[in-house]
Motif scaffolding. Structure first.
Motif, short mmCIF file in Angstrom:
data_model
loop_
_atom_site.label_atom_id
_atom_site.label_comp_id
_atom_site.label_asym_id
_atom_site.label_seq_id
_atom_site.Cartn_x
_atom_site.Cartn_y
_atom_site.Cartn_z
N THR A 196 -54.37 -34.00 27.92
CA THR A 196 -54.14 -35.38 28.36
C THR A 196 -52.73 -35.56 28.90
O THR A 196 -52.53 -36.21 29.94
CB THR A 196 -54.40 -36.35 27.20
OG1 THR A 196 -55.74 -36.19 26.73
CG2 THR A 196 -54.20 -37.79 27.65
N LYS A 228 -51.48 -36.73 32.66
CA LYS A 228 -50.56 -37.85 32.87
C LYS A 228 -49.41 -37.48 33.80
O LYS A 228 -48.87 -38.35 34.51
CB LYS A 228 -50.00 -38.32 31.53
CG LYS A 228 -51.00 -39.07 30.67
CD LYS A 228 -50.37 -39.48 29.34
CE LYS A 228 -51.35 -40.25 28.48
NZ LYS A 228 -50.77 -40.64 27.16
N GLU A 282 -57.96 -42.33 33.67
CA GLU A 282 -58.54 -43.65 33.39
C GLU A 282 -59.90 -43.49 32.71
O GLU A 282 -60.25 -44.25 31.79
CB GLU A 282 -58.68 -44.45 34.68
CG GLU A 282 -59.20 -45.87 34.47
CD GLU A 282 -59.32 -46.65 35.77
OE1 GLU A 282 -59.92 -47.74 35.74
OE2 GLU A 282 -58.84 -46.17 36.81
N GLU A 327 -59.36 -42.72 29.11
CA GLU A 327 -58.91 -43.88 28.36
C GLU A 327 -60.04 -44.88 28.14
O GLU A 327 -60.18 -45.45 27.05
CB GLU A 327 -57.74 -44.54 29.09
CG GLU A 327 -56.48 -43.67 29.07
CD GLU A 327 -55.37 -44.18 29.97
OE1 GLU A 327 -55.68 -45.00 30.88
OE2 GLU A 327 -54.21 -43.77 29.78
N ASN A 375 -62.26 -43.55 25.43
CA ASN A 375 -61.56 -43.19 24.19
C ASN A 375 -61.50 -41.68 23.96
O ASN A 375 -61.46 -41.21 22.82
CB ASN A 375 -62.21 -43.87 22.98
CG ASN A 375 -62.06 -45.37 23.00
OD1 ASN A 375 -61.02 -45.90 23.38
ND2 ASN A 375 -63.12 -46.09 22.64
N ALA A 405 -59.03 -39.88 25.56
CA ALA A 405 -57.67 -39.47 25.89
C ALA A 405 -56.97 -38.83 24.69
O ALA A 405 -56.34 -37.77 24.81
CB ALA A 405 -56.87 -40.67 26.41
#
Length: 561
Positions: free
Chosen positions: A42, A46, A56, A59, A62, A64
């Motif tokens: 993750t 990023k 996205e 995230e 859930n 991530a």
């Protein structure tokens, strides 16, 4: 799965399941050997704006935090262009417009719960399933002279083997899609399979192939289908369903399971989830036609069905068309054949059962037949086709060439430590498919010098007359004439070239009552065993077959005339 790994000894062997692609030579890939090893998946995503849309997705679902935890994962990472194309395909402009369940399924399809570099890819399924539960298929494609690795025949890998703290990342140019059609729906949607679709409906098999899977965690709950295109039917003089009924429906009632047309269809339906990679390592498979099997042979990169030599004449096999096979459905996998065929009368055929070749050991891709001198132990609750009395684990023993345990077939052995009552006892194996008939049964094993058992063998719970003494080593190299004398005493040299540690013991003659899978049990008669008992292969040879030749290749996967 709990795994116990130890560095150890062993053998080296090369086992070719399918045509391995020269992935490292794919010029379209951009290799990056590693990133900062402290950065997990993750956090790596990023740091790269090209993957912000997949971040996205993580995230929103859930995932991530999950993908940033300790572990060993493989992520097939679609870039932003790939996700924008997906959004366009489903007719939305934002990931928030996609149902959360669909996003969760897509994310899980892109994640494997083990680290798989491209060097482990073959032309076929990746042995570790995705977190969604479906297997991914890798291959190679050539465009304008540039070769690239494909995933599920839709996405290209554009950057590979990106090492992160908790696994490896392969960047892809298209979002992978979950196979949500059943086998019946997948077949009907293919315009080249209209006659086959009609045959499924006429025999009632369409409805059966349209059912959801009872238990998605068990491959036995799935089905595999060998379909044939309209062109294949037409080349056999079958232009429509009426022609097919005229040729095969002898009871004029295709819904009757005894009708030849029903048998024609059921013979093409295989229990369990069987991708080409699975079929390639199988000598025969059961079908939904009662007591009927299909034999398999791998000739280089071609998988052949029912190729046999009968009365000295080669009966050529049916080719499975690789480019049209390994099509995943929600309840199984679809393959395609190049020629019409019907149930073939089966004669007894040899079965060489490598007892260490178990599905759960195969999943240990960093160990299984890697020839690195490693072992892996599994408890009874972790393995499906072996049972035993006792709470202790059994061990898969992989090896290196030239070691004292290096002479077995495929270069591996099954190890039972302290094979005795009170530790491990009554080890029962589920055999591969054995065709109905009479066979001699040989147990090939790696002998030990002390503290190993005397063993009684049972077939389908019937005791066989001769015992196996794991203390007994083979005789020295002898002439063929001498081998015949040894054979008459119930022993033989089973490996080629001869290995001084691998012995073979004839334990008896069996009458296999029905074609299918059976059980073979090993019972220790010794109380003081404290060393390893190593079993290599159980041979089932038809009684009229030569019992010495062919031999199994020492440290290899061949069968030597």
């Amino acid at each position: 799965m709990k795994r116990y790994l130890t560095n150890n000894r062993l053998i080296r062997i090369t086992f070719v399941v399918f045509l391995t692609i020269a992935f490292l030579n794919c010029t379209s890939e951009k290799f990056k050997e590693s990133t900062d090893e402290t950065v997990n998946i993750t956090d790596y995503i990023k740091q790269n704006n090209d993957y912000s849309l997949f971040l996205e997705m993580l995230e929103l679902t859930n995932y991530a935090s999950f993908m940033n935890t300790y572990g060993t994962y493989t992520l097939f990472l679609p870039n932003n262009d790939a996700i924008n194309k997906y959004l366009s395909d489903v007719g939305v402009t934002s990931l928030k417009d996609v149902p959360i369940k669909d996003l969760q399924d897509i994310v899980k399809l892109h994640i494997l719960d083990s680290k798989v570099n491209t060097t482990s890819f073959t032309d076929g399924k990746i042995i570790t399933p995705s977190e969604y539960g479906q297997f991914l298929i890798t291959g190679a494609a050539n465009s304008n002279g540039v070769t690239s690795i494909t995933v599920n025949r839709s996405a290209n890998i554009i950057a590979s083997n990106l090492e992160v703290g908790n696994g490896v990342i392969h960047v892809i140019d298209k979002v992978l899609r979950v196979a949500n059609k059943t086998l019946a729906e997948t077949i009907e949607a293919d315009p080249t399979l209209t006659i086959f679709t009609q045959a499924l409906k006429a025999t009632g098999w369409y409805d059966k192939l349209n059912q959801p899977v009872a238990d998605t965690k068990k491959i036995e709950s799935y089905l595999s289908v060998l379909a044939q295109t309209d062109d294949v039917f037409i080349s056999a003089g079958i232009n429509n369903l009426a022609d097919l009924k005229l040729k095969y429906s002898h009871l004029n009632n295709p819904l009757d399971v005894k009708d030849s047309l029903n048998l024609f269809v059921s013979y093409r339906i295989i229990p369990k989830l069987q991708y080409l990679a699975d079929l390639a390592i199988t000598q025969a498979v059961e079908t939904k036609a009662p007591l009927e099997v299909i034999s398999l042979k791998l000739n280089k990169d071609t998988l052949l069905l029912n190729q046999e030599i009968f009365n000295g004449i080669l009966e050529k096999g049916i080719v499975i068309k690789r480019i049209k096979s390994d099509v995943t459905a929600s309840n199984g996998v679809l393959h395609s054949v190049n020629k019409n065929f019907f149930i073939k009368k089966r004669l007894p055929a040899p079965v060489y059962f490598d007892v260490a070749d178990q599905p759960e050991f195969r999943k240990l891709t960093s160990i299984f037949r890697k020839h690195l001198g490693l072992t892996a132990s599994l408890l009874q609750s972790q393995i499906s086709d072996i049972t035993w009395v006792g709470a202790n684990a059994i061990t898969y023993l992989d090896g290196k060439a030239g070691t004292s345990t290096g002479g077995g077939w495929h270069g591996d052995l099954l190890e039972i430590f302290r094979f005795r009552t009170g530790y491990i006892q009554d080890v029962v194996f589920k055999t591969p498919v054995i065709i109905k008939g009479k066979y001699k049964v040989w147990v090939n094993y790696r002998a030990q010098g002390s503290k190993v058992p005397l063993v009684k063998v049972y077939f389908n719970d019937v005791a066989l007359p001769r015992l196996v003494n794991f203390l007994e080593y083979p005789t020295a190299t002898v002439t063929v004439q001498d081998e015949r004398v040894i054979e008459s005493l119930g022993y033989k040299h089973c490996m080629s070239p001869h290995d001084t540690n691998i012995n073979s013991r004839l334990v008896g003659v069996i009458d296999v009552p029905t074609t299918g899978r059976h059980s073979i049990k090993f019972e220790s008669l010794t109380t003081g065993t404290g060393a390893q008992t190593w079993i290599d292969v159980v041979e089932f040879r038809p009684i009229e077959m030569d019992q010495i030749f062919p031999k199994l290749q020492k440290g290899g996967d061949g069968i030597i005339p």
